[in-house]
Design a protein around this motif. Sequence first.
Motif, PDB file in Angstrom:
ATOM      1  N   ALA A  63      40.819  33.481  37.467  1.00 16.64           N
ATOM      2  CA  ALA A  63      40.659  32.345  36.467  1.00 16.64           C
ATOM      3  C   ALA A  63      41.422  32.492  35.269  1.00 16.64           C
ATOM      4  CB  ALA A  63      39.399  32.177  36.069  1.00 16.64           C
ATOM      5  N   LYS A  64      41.909  33.874  34.914  1.00 18.74           N
ATOM      6  CA  LYS A  64      42.558  34.190  33.738  1.00 18.74           C
ATOM      7  C   LYS A  64      44.033  33.895  34.054  1.00 18.74           C
ATOM      8  CE  LYS A  64      39.191  36.959  31.280  1.00 18.74           C
ATOM      9  NZ  LYS A  64      39.005  38.487  30.751  1.00 18.74           N
ATOM     10  N   GLY A  65      44.491  33.696  35.191  1.00 17.22           N
ATOM     11  CA  GLY A  65      45.989  33.426  35.433  1.00 17.22           C
ATOM     12  C   GLY A  65      46.558  34.623  36.016  1.00 17.22           C
ATOM     13  N   MET A  66      45.900  35.664  36.439  1.00 14.70           N
ATOM     14  CA  MET A  66      46.533  36.735  36.988  1.00 14.70           C
ATOM     15  C   MET A  66      46.888  36.633  38.296  1.00 14.70           C
ATOM     16  SD  MET A  66      44.256  40.193  36.000  1.00 14.70           S
ATOM     17  CE  MET A  66      45.467  41.393  36.768  1.00 14.70           C
ATOM     18  N   SER A  67      48.182  37.112  39.032  1.00 17.08           N
ATOM     19  CA  SER A  67      48.590  36.734  40.250  1.00 17.08           C
ATOM     20  C   SER A  67      47.604  37.632  41.121  1.00 17.08           C
ATOM     21  CB  SER A  67      49.740  37.405  40.452  1.00 17.08           C
ATOM     22  OG  SER A  67      50.092  38.778  40.116  1.00 17.08           O
ATOM     23  N   ASN A  68      47.710  36.989  42.530  1.00 19.98           N
ATOM     24  CA  ASN A  68      46.801  37.691  43.364  1.00 19.98           C
ATOM     25  C   ASN A  68      47.436  39.073  43.492  1.00 19.98           C
ATOM     26  OD1 ASN A  68      44.918  37.175  45.805  1.00 19.98           O
ATOM     27  ND2 ASN A  68      46.411  37.556  46.980  1.00 19.98           N
ATOM     28  N   GLY A  69      48.581  39.245  43.579  1.00 24.34           N
ATOM     29  CA  GLY A  69      48.937  40.752  43.796  1.00 24.34           C
ATOM     30  C   GLY A  69      48.323  41.690  42.814  1.00 24.34           C
ATOM     31  N   SER A  70      48.355  41.182  41.522  1.00 21.93           N
ATOM     32  CA  SER A  70      47.873  41.968  40.374  1.00 21.93           C
ATOM     33  C   SER A  70      46.324  42.122  40.556  1.00 21.93           C
ATOM     34  CB  SER A  70      48.343  41.522  38.967  1.00 21.93           C
ATOM     35  OG  SER A  70      49.777  41.392  38.870  1.00 21.93           O
ATOM     36  N   VAL A  71      45.537  41.135  40.936  1.00 25.29           N
ATOM     37  CA  VAL A  71      44.247  41.216  41.079  1.00 25.29           C
ATOM     38  C   VAL A  71      43.814  42.201  42.128  1.00 25.29           C
ATOM     39  CG1 VAL A  71      42.264  40.027  41.937  1.00 25.29           C
ATOM     40  CG2 VAL A  71      43.991  39.083  40.225  1.00 25.29           C
ATOM     41  N   MET A  72      44.807  42.328  43.066  1.00 27.80           N
ATOM     42  CA  MET A  72      44.501  43.303  44.302  1.00 27.80           C
ATOM     43  C   MET A  72      44.610  44.694  43.926  1.00 27.80           C
ATOM     44  SD  MET A  72      43.033  41.377  46.872  1.00 27.80           S
ATOM     45  CE  MET A  72      43.168  42.779  47.933  1.00 27.80           C
ATOM     46  N   ILE A  73      45.867  44.705  43.353  1.00 27.34           N
ATOM     47  CA  ILE A  73      46.191  46.235  43.026  1.00 27.34           C
ATOM     48  C   ILE A  73      45.134  46.837  41.892  1.00 27.34           C
ATOM     49  CG2 ILE A  73      48.076  47.792  42.043  1.00 27.34           C
ATOM     50  CD1 ILE A  73      50.114  45.924  43.445  1.00 27.34           C
ATOM     51  N   HIS A  74      45.126  46.086  40.827  1.00 27.41           N
ATOM     52  CA  HIS A  74      44.304  46.750  39.507  1.00 27.41           C
ATOM     53  C   HIS A  74      43.189  46.428  39.499  1.00 27.41           C
ATOM     54  CE1 HIS A  74      48.300  47.225  37.753  1.00 27.41           C
ATOM     55  NE2 HIS A  74      48.671  46.095  37.596  1.00 27.41           N
ATOM     56  N   HIS A  75      42.425  45.684  40.418  1.00 26.85           N
ATOM     57  CA  HIS A  75      41.006  45.459  40.466  1.00 26.85           C
ATOM     58  C   HIS A  75      40.405  45.729  41.654  1.00 26.85           C
ATOM     59  CE1 HIS A  75      40.786  43.807  36.417  1.00 26.85           C
ATOM     60  NE2 HIS A  75      41.770  43.032  36.897  1.00 26.85           N
ATOM     61  N   VAL A  76      40.705  44.995  42.815  1.00 21.18           N
ATOM     62  CA  VAL A  76      40.197  45.306  44.209  1.00 21.18           C
ATOM     63  C   VAL A  76      40.414  46.702  44.783  1.00 21.18           C
ATOM     64  CG1 VAL A  76      39.955  44.411  46.420  1.00 21.18           C
ATOM     65  CG2 VAL A  76      40.149  42.900  44.472  1.00 21.18           C
ATOM     66  N   LEU A  77      41.900  47.030  44.866  1.00 17.00           N
ATOM     67  CA  LEU A  77      41.958  48.206  45.433  1.00 17.00           C
ATOM     68  C   LEU A  77      41.580  49.536  44.675  1.00 17.00           C
ATOM     69  CD1 LEU A  77      45.506  47.648  46.993  1.00 17.00           C
ATOM     70  CD2 LEU A  77      43.318  47.635  48.133  1.00 17.00           C
ATOM     71  N   ARG A  78      41.491  49.230  43.329  1.00 24.35           N
ATOM     72  CA  ARG A  78      41.321  50.603  42.482  1.00 24.35           C
ATOM     73  C   ARG A  78      39.822  50.677  42.906  1.00 24.35           C
ATOM     74  NH1 ARG A  78      42.223  50.953  36.137  1.00 24.35           N
ATOM     75  NH2 ARG A  78      41.474  53.118  35.672  1.00 24.35           N
ATOM     76  N   ASN A  79      38.939  49.947  42.628  1.00 20.55           N
ATOM     77  CA  ASN A  79      37.731  49.900  42.788  1.00 20.55           C
ATOM     78  C   ASN A  79      37.222  50.207  44.158  1.00 20.55           C
ATOM     79  OD1 ASN A  79      36.394  49.402  40.040  1.00 20.55           O
ATOM     80  ND2 ASN A  79      37.152  47.415  40.328  1.00 20.55           N
ATOM     81  N   SER A  80      37.927  49.635  45.280  1.00 19.39           N
ATOM     82  CA  SER A  80      37.370  49.795  46.685  1.00 19.39           C
ATOM     83  C   SER A  80      37.758  51.318  47.089  1.00 19.39           C
ATOM     84  CB  SER A  80      38.242  48.841  47.547  1.00 19.39           C
ATOM     85  OG  SER A  80      37.709  47.559  47.369  1.00 19.39           O
ATOM     86  N   LEU A  81      38.852  52.047  46.690  1.00 11.75           N
ATOM     87  CA  LEU A  81      39.410  53.032  46.989  1.00 11.75           C
ATOM     88  C   LEU A  81      38.465  54.292  46.409  1.00 11.75           C
ATOM     89  CD1 LEU A  81      43.190  52.520  47.273  1.00 11.75           C
ATOM     90  CD2 LEU A  81      41.410  52.528  49.254  1.00 11.75           C
ATOM     91  N   ILE A  82      37.807  54.287  45.521  1.00 15.60           N
ATOM     92  CA  ILE A  82      36.783  55.145  44.914  1.00 15.60           C
ATOM     93  C   ILE A  82      36.155  55.925  45.926  1.00 15.60           C
ATOM     94  CG2 ILE A  82      35.310  55.881  43.157  1.00 15.60           C
ATOM     95  CD1 ILE A  82      36.278  53.996  41.296  1.00 15.60           C
ATOM     96  N   PRO A  83      35.140  55.418  46.727  1.00 20.23           N
ATOM     97  CA  PRO A  83      34.431  56.031  47.736  1.00 20.23           C
ATOM     98  C   PRO A  83      35.449  56.477  48.819  1.00 20.23           C
ATOM     99  CG  PRO A  83      34.153  53.499  48.112  1.00 20.23           C
ATOM    100  CD  PRO A  83      34.829  53.903  46.744  1.00 20.23           C
ATOM    101  N   VAL A  84      36.722  56.095  49.262  1.00 16.49           N
ATOM    102  CA  VAL A  84      37.638  56.490  50.288  1.00 16.49           C
ATOM    103  C   VAL A  84      38.117  57.811  49.622  1.00 16.49           C
ATOM    104  CG1 VAL A  84      39.748  56.214  51.456  1.00 16.49           C
ATOM    105  CG2 VAL A  84      37.994  54.214  51.117  1.00 16.49           C
ATOM    106  N   VAL A  85      38.480  57.905  48.470  1.00 15.32           N
ATOM    107  CA  VAL A  85      38.778  59.209  47.738  1.00 15.32           C
ATOM    108  C   VAL A  85      37.773  60.336  47.824  1.00 15.32           C
ATOM    109  CG1 VAL A  85      39.736  60.158  45.552  1.00 15.32           C
ATOM    110  CG2 VAL A  85      40.659  57.970  46.309  1.00 15.32           C
ATOM    111  N   THR A  86      36.644  59.968  47.311  1.00 13.85           N
ATOM    112  CA  THR A  86      35.664  60.867  47.762  1.00 13.85           C
ATOM    113  C   THR A  86      35.526  61.423  49.191  1.00 13.85           C
ATOM    114  OG1 THR A  86      34.399  59.536  46.147  1.00 13.85           O
ATOM    115  CG2 THR A  86      33.108  61.048  47.456  1.00 13.85           C
TER     116      THR A  86
END
Length: 308
Positions: A212-235
Amino acid sequence: MGKYLLRRILQMIPVVLGATLLVYALVFALPGDPVKAMFGDKPVNEAVAAQIRAEYNLDKPFIIQYLLFLKNAFTLDFGNTFAGQPVIDEIARAFPVTIRLGLMAFCFEAIFGIIFGIISGLNKGKWYDTVILLISLLLISVPTFVTGFAGQYFLGVEWSLIPVTAGSDPGFFDLLFPAMVLGSVSMAYIIRLSRSEISSNIAEDYVRTARAKGMSNGSVMIHHVLRNSLIPVVTYLGQDLGALMGGAMISEQIFNIHGVGFLTYQSILKGEGNLVVSIVTLLLLIFVICNLLVDLLYAALDPRIRYA
């Protein structure tokens, strides 16, 4: 961070001591006399047998043997095998092979597990998501030794696409398929874990807010979705790196790789209890160190962990 690190190290000391005590007790309880096994079918000279038992502390009570083992282990002096070879030399010859195999399996499961997990998570419900899930379920359901033997027979014997055995000095291509077999189950778990985390995080409020703030879909995926999703994967990956070293026994037996798993199996057959315990102790230390590094990385990614 320093207090957190110290607390984790202090927690791991009783774990290491307890695990080594358990392994030593299991080896001590194995049936048969390793000294008599050295002689095979030949008659045993009791004076010579008593001298060998005294040399390897086999004539002492269990707890004394264990304490002597701990005392020597602190200086990496694991004694000698029954053949007179230093235990540390036997381990040093086998460990590099297992480390290469484990690292190759780790890279395979991490790269392909995360890639297919992202593809599946971003395309939930589509046909290739279903295919990826079915393949991952198949890899989890089929035992590793079945996958290894089947691949060895069809790819190695029938179609001659891979080396059938690796031997004592394997190269990269000799270890490639054994590493894929070793990492296949973990890769399947990473696929399912990555898919689950991505598909759940992509529907969170913070993702909608970022868009809603205007971030591109790629930025949302890299900086928000993937960053939070990969924490348990790294563990999971950090814990699995240590487990791969110990779990290499099946792959090494199937493909005749002379690594730590192969050495452990041969040592059990020969009754080399000291060698078995030394190998398991070193593998346990690797596993504990990998867990400690994962805890530190996780604490860096999520500061709340430090104060839990």
